[in-house]
Design an enzyme around this catalytic site. Structure first.
Site, PDB file in Angstrom:
ATOM      1  N   ILE A  87     -57.902   8.560 -79.810  1.00 35.70           N
ATOM      2  CA  ILE A  87     -58.986   8.724 -80.918  1.00 35.70           C
ATOM      3  C   ILE A  87     -60.391   8.539 -80.609  1.00 35.70           C
ATOM      4  O   ILE A  87     -60.617   7.438 -79.835  1.00 35.70           O
ATOM      5  CB  ILE A  87     -58.806   7.548 -82.129  1.00 35.70           C
ATOM      6  CG1 ILE A  87     -59.476   7.451 -83.173  1.00 35.70           C
ATOM      7  CG2 ILE A  87     -58.674   6.159 -81.449  1.00 35.70           C
ATOM      8  CD1 ILE A  87     -59.295   6.453 -84.387  1.00 35.70           C
ATOM      9  N   SER A  88     -61.142   9.561 -80.999  1.00 34.48           N
ATOM     10  CA  SER A  88     -62.663   9.587 -80.386  1.00 34.48           C
ATOM     11  C   SER A  88     -63.320   8.387 -80.806  1.00 34.48           C
ATOM     12  O   SER A  88     -62.993   7.823 -81.809  1.00 34.48           O
ATOM     13  CB  SER A  88     -63.275  10.775 -81.022  1.00 34.48           C
ATOM     14  OG  SER A  88     -62.728  11.959 -80.576  1.00 34.48           O
TER      15      SER A  88
END
EC number: 2.1.1.77
Length: 215
Positions: free
Chosen positions: A62-63
């Site tokens: 997940i960024s």
């Protein structure tokens, strides 16, 4: 302990998002609303709002919050827009777009991640996101044209098949370049053609697919 983690979201916005120049109030509101800790593995819940990407399994991440905010601001979705997301991951980016009033079609090549994302979205109360298992580099012609397309994995070039699925006045935001480093690109379609803009350097996991990387 505050399970809602609202204070962590407010601190995230102040220290990571506003401080780096993201000013769109609708983006900031969405980030304040969406419970990011619902979209990371349980063992990472306590660092969900920290300034770094988080592994979500299957060699995916997940960024970090800033990158989600930056790409969302560049995409500039409006209420009622239909957005195509390439790379569902944990579902967080789709949830942020949904919180801004967009209808999201999200494509994920890894079936287990797609299942996890659906569960995360349901837990967060998100109802206007549809997740499909598919090669995202091919797009999703059934709902085209799209008001916006966001690619959340590194692509060597923006696939022409995706550009064809973009509506007039629509935008594509993607990290483009070699696997070790990319640049954020925004393409905008108008009545005269396609306009290309380049922004800062980023680093994403690779887009795997027919029009992405082979592996």
């Amino acid at each position: 302990m505050n399970k809602d983690r609202a204070e962590e979201r407010r601190l995230m916005i102040q220290t990571q998002i506003l401080s780096r120049g993201v000013k769109d109030q609708r983006v900031l509101k969405a980030l304040e609303t969406v419970p990011r800790h619902f979209f990371v593995p349980e063992e990472f819940a306590d660092v969900a709002y920290h300034d770094h990407p988080i592994p979500i399994g299957y060699n995916q991440t997940i960024s970090q919050p800033y990158i989600v905010a930056r790409m969302t601001e560049l995409l500039a979705p409006e209420e009622g827009d239909i957005i195509l997301e390439i790379g569902t991951g944990s579902g967080y980016q789709a949830a942020v777009l949904s919180a801004m009033g967009a209808r999201v079609i999200s494509l994920e090549r890894i079936a287990e991640l797609a299942d996890d994302a659906r569960s995360n979205l349901q837990k967060a109360g998100v109802v206007n996101v549809s997740v499909f298992v598919s090669d995202g580099s091919l797009g999703w012609d059934e709902m085209a044209p799209y008001d916006g397309i966001i690619i959340t994995a590194a692509t060597p070039a923006i696939p022409s098949i995706l550009i064809k699925q973009l509506a007039v006045n629509g935008r594509i935001v993607a990290p483009v370049g070699p696997q070790h480093m990319q640049v954020l690109i925004r393409l905008t379609r108008d009545t005269e053609g396609i306009r290309r803009e380049e922004y800062e350097g980023v680093r994403f996991v690779p887009l795997i697919g027919r029009h992405g990387w082979n592996s």
